[in-house]
Design an enzyme around this catalytic site. Structure first.
Site, short mmCIF file in Angstrom:
data_model
loop_
_atom_site.label_atom_id
_atom_site.label_comp_id
_atom_site.label_asym_id
_atom_site.label_seq_id
_atom_site.Cartn_x
_atom_site.Cartn_y
_atom_site.Cartn_z
N SER B 96 0.84 -1.21 0.00
CA SER B 96 0.00 0.00 0.00
C SER B 96 0.87 1.25 0.00
O SER B 96 0.58 2.21 -0.72
CB SER B 96 -0.91 0.02 1.23
OG SER B 96 -1.82 -1.05 1.18
N GLY B 142 -17.30 7.84 -0.06
CA GLY B 142 -16.34 6.80 -0.37
C GLY B 142 -16.52 6.34 -1.81
O GLY B 142 -15.83 6.80 -2.72
N SER B 143 -17.51 5.46 -2.02
CA SER B 143 -17.76 4.96 -3.38
C SER B 143 -18.26 6.06 -4.30
O SER B 143 -18.18 5.93 -5.52
CB SER B 143 -18.79 3.82 -3.33
OG SER B 143 -18.25 2.70 -2.67
N TRP B 167 -9.21 7.92 5.50
CA TRP B 167 -8.57 6.66 5.11
C TRP B 167 -7.38 6.92 4.18
O TRP B 167 -7.25 6.31 3.14
CB TRP B 167 -9.56 5.70 4.43
CG TRP B 167 -10.79 5.45 5.23
CD1 TRP B 167 -12.07 5.75 4.87
CD2 TRP B 167 -10.86 4.85 6.53
NE1 TRP B 167 -12.94 5.39 5.87
CE2 TRP B 167 -12.22 4.83 6.90
CE3 TRP B 167 -9.91 4.33 7.43
CZ2 TRP B 167 -12.66 4.33 8.11
CZ3 TRP B 167 -10.35 3.83 8.64
CH2 TRP B 167 -11.70 3.84 8.96
N ASN B 245 -7.25 3.91 -11.13
CA ASN B 245 -7.13 2.81 -12.07
C ASN B 245 -5.71 2.24 -12.07
O ASN B 245 -5.51 1.04 -12.21
CB ASN B 245 -7.47 3.33 -13.47
CG ASN B 245 -8.35 2.36 -14.20
OD1 ASN B 245 -9.15 1.66 -13.59
ND2 ASN B 245 -8.17 2.29 -15.50
N GLU B 368 -9.87 1.07 -2.84
CA GLU B 368 -9.64 1.15 -4.29
C GLU B 368 -10.81 0.59 -5.08
O GLU B 368 -10.66 -0.11 -6.06
CB GLU B 368 -8.36 0.40 -4.67
CG GLU B 368 -7.11 0.94 -4.02
CD GLU B 368 -6.67 2.25 -4.64
OE1 GLU B 368 -7.22 2.64 -5.68
OE2 GLU B 368 -5.76 2.88 -4.07
N GLY B 369 -12.01 0.94 -4.61
CA GLY B 369 -13.22 0.43 -5.25
C GLY B 369 -13.68 -0.81 -4.53
O GLY B 369 -13.00 -1.83 -4.55
#
Lengths: 260, 389
Positions: B96, B142-143, B167, B245, B368-369
């Site tokens: 990370s 978040g999302s 986060w 991505n 990350e999704g």
């Protein structure tokens, strides 16, 4: 300063090594090959000297096809070019024949310093550096744990002995073998790894080097493996039960075996 | 009979060229000697020597390794993926650190920054002398990052930033934060030196996952930045999403590293652990678990390498990265849990890496999704209907 560093691909230290029953030589195909660990120190020392003196490092290896991996590793650590002595006629060469081939190739190209690791982890004879020096008529500074080569035509080394070290000095060209602890070999950098494949590696056959095939290979070896067998399985050993006299029993045993 | 590792079973080495194998071996060697011996202690203490590690990782060359120029190595995407895999075989927290530095903070500056910004930050970040973090997620967004509250307002030539980010990996150890904020023109990125007045990082404690990683909340209270702090190359959510991505791509490989370490540990354990006078690996129930996990791990690796080859040809699409993240994070977590089961009581201690990987992967599954978001991205690709709008 031109430095030739000699490296050998050996079976991975941790792998199970086998002899080929047909040739009674090491079966190199069935194990992973790695650069002989002590040769990493030799490459590191060559690179350090070259960096300090704006010199050039040529890595030389004699061995089968897959030895190119070991040459590439040295190139990815930073060596400038490679020479691979590759010929089926070399298979099974002993130290005498190996030193002949290496000396012949170096003789044809010249070098200010020739650096070896002090031994290979497969054969463990430690004699090739001295033999190469002898064949080339060069001074040898073996088992060095410190080398000073400022590029002024001299080289000084701390030569490890059983009691400490000797400070030895010679004029260049000279042959050096190094022990571990002389330095901390670098990791190949990613840039080094990517640059390695663009660096020149010259492949030399026996004919190219002007070596007679009768003087190398298994047939020319001065010694022969007559037969070999697996190591006997370890015996169970003796367990001494301590009934208050354990110390005495152990002392008796050691004295019986003439250890004390 | 000579046993095979799960990747040997799939002949994975055959799919890698000499350069890729060499880069992988260097990272694996670093992880074996530098990370694995200490990471359980870092995890237990909830502290890592981040500065020291960053410098060592910089020296190794993994920070922004797939970027070109500015002190970066310019490796292939596949080589970067393999490095992520090996790092995460050590610990997801270490991977990370590297992902956030290279794929988020450095990538954002590299892709969207001015020449001055690149010159100022990238060489030091590649060397690990400067640490970066990336602020997109907020406590309530978040999302759905498009709803972010953090905003930047013009004050003469300057920008004034207000808001908070949640986060944030590396937050408390960062020298620079790439912060995304709402402006009159749309969402824009800002390069914020962390010593700017009004910038505060608050470390998040009481985590039971990614404990060998620094996680923070960033608070921006009237942070005044000069005009040239904005990333000039992008306006809108496309900016942060293209960074994500990149990082998700690394996770496609990374998760497999954690899973591989778990599975290799479980195989070794099951061969040596005896119950009812035989190794538990000799029981069919255990062999089925091991075989199923090896098959999933190998399939995940084939997928990762396929995506890597697409990326190196600049053909990869975001929904394909979602396929990889969706599958590999899910399967890695499932493998870690099953391996924990095989280790029995020993599986709950930090003496073995398994429960550490398992707990880490709970975060990786979400960040990350989330798994749900990637599922919906794939769903939209298949049906043309965006279910989350």
């Amino acid at each position: 300063m031109k430095i030739v560093v000699c490296v050998k691909q050996v079976p991975d230290t941790w792998s199970e090594k086998k002899l080929d029953p047909a040739t009674k030589t090491l079966d190199r195909a069935s194990v992973d090959g790695v650069m002989n660990e002590l040769d990493e120190y030799a490459v590191e020392e060559a690179l350090k000297i070259a960096e300090a003196t704006s010199g050039e490092v040529v890595v030389l290896s004699m061995g089968p096809e897959q030895s190119t991996e070991t040459i590439r590793k040295a190139l990815s650590m930073g060596a400038d070019a490679g020479i691979h002595i590759l010929d089926d006629g070399l298979a099974g060469s002993d130290a005498v024949a190996t030193s002949l081939a290496i000396a012949k190739v170096i003789e044809g190209r010249g070098a200010d310093l020739v650096i070896f690791g002090s031994e290979s982890t497969d054969a463990r004879m430690s004699v090739v550096p001295a033999m190469v020096a002898e064949r080339l008529g060069l001074p040898q500074l073996t088992f060095a744990n410190k080398v000073e080569a400022p590029g002024d035509g001299t080289v000084k080394a701390h030569r490890l002995t059983d009691y400490g070290y000797d400070v030895v000095e010679a004029s260049t060209p000279a042959v050096i073998s190094v022990v571990e602890k002389i330095n901390e070999p670098r990791y190949p950098s990613f840039k080094g790894i990517m640059a390695a494949k663009k660096k020149p590696v010259e492949t030399i056959s026996l004919a190219d080097a002007g070596i007679e095939s009768a003087s190398v290979g298994l047939g020319a070896a001065w010694s022969e493996v007559a037969e070999f067998a697996d190591a006997p399985a370890r015996a169970a050993g003796t367990i001494v039960t301590d009934e208050g006299d354990g110390g005495t029993k152990i002392a008796d045993y050691l004295s019986e075996q003439k250890f004390i | 009979m000579k046993t095979q590792s799960p990747f040997e079973l799939f002949g994975i080495d055959h799919l890698l060229d000499e350069e890729e194998r060499a880069i992988r071996d260097v990272v694996r060697d670093f992880v074996d000697t530098r990370i694995k011996p200490e990471v359980a202690d870092w995890f237990e203490a909830g502290r890592i020597p981040a500065r020291e590690l960053a410098r060592e990782l910089g020296e190794l060359g993994v920070l922004g390794m797939h970027l070109e120029g500015y002190g970066c190595q310019g490796t292939s995407a596949v080589a970067y993926g393999l490095a992520c895999l090996e790092l995460e075989a050590g610990d997801s927290g270490i991977r990370s650190l590297v992902s956030v530095q290279g794929s988020l903070a450095m990538y954002a500056i590299h892709a969207f920054g001015s020449e001055e910004q690149k010159q100022q930050w990238l060489p030091g970040m590649a060397a690990g002398e400067k640490i970066g973090c990336f602020g997109l997620t907020e406590p309530d967004f978040g999302s759905n990052p498009g709803g972010m509250i953090t905003h930047a307002k013009r004050d003469g030539d300057d920008w004034i930033l207000n808001g908070s980010k949640m986060w944030i990996t590396n937050g408390n150890v960062a020298d620079v934060a790439v912060v995304w904020a709402r402006t009159e023109d749309g969402i824009r990125g800002f390069v914020v030196p962390t010593d700017t007045p009004g910038f505060t990082a608050i470390e998040i404690h009481k985590k039971l996952s990614l404990r060998a990683s620094v996680t923070s909340e960033l608070v921006l209270d009237d942070v005044r930045l000069p005009a040239d702090a904005v990333l000039p190359g992008v306006v809108g959510l496309r900016g942060p999403l293209s960074c994500l991505n990149e990082a998700r791509y690394g996770i496609v490989f990374g998760t497999l590293g954690a899973a591989r370490d778990c599975l290799e540990t479980a195989i070794d354990y099951s061969v040596n652990r005896e119950q009812f006078d035989r190794p538990i690996a000799g029981f069919q129930l255990t062999q089925k678990k091991l075989a199923d996990m090896a098959v999933e791990l190998g399939k995940g690796m084939l997928l990762a390498l396929h995506l890597g080859r697409l990326k190196d040809e600049h053909l990869i699409r975001p929904e394909q990265v979602s396929v990889g993240k969706l599958n590999n994070a899910r399967e890695a977590l499932a493998i870690a849990r099953e391996c924990r089961n095989i280790l029995g009581g020993n599986g709950i201690t930090l003496e073995y890496p398994v429960i550490r990987h398992m707990n880490n992967l709970e975060s990786v599954f979400t960040y990350e999704g989330t798994n749900e978001m990637h599922t919906l991205v794939v769903g939209e690709a298949l049906t043309g209907i965006p279910a989350y709008r």
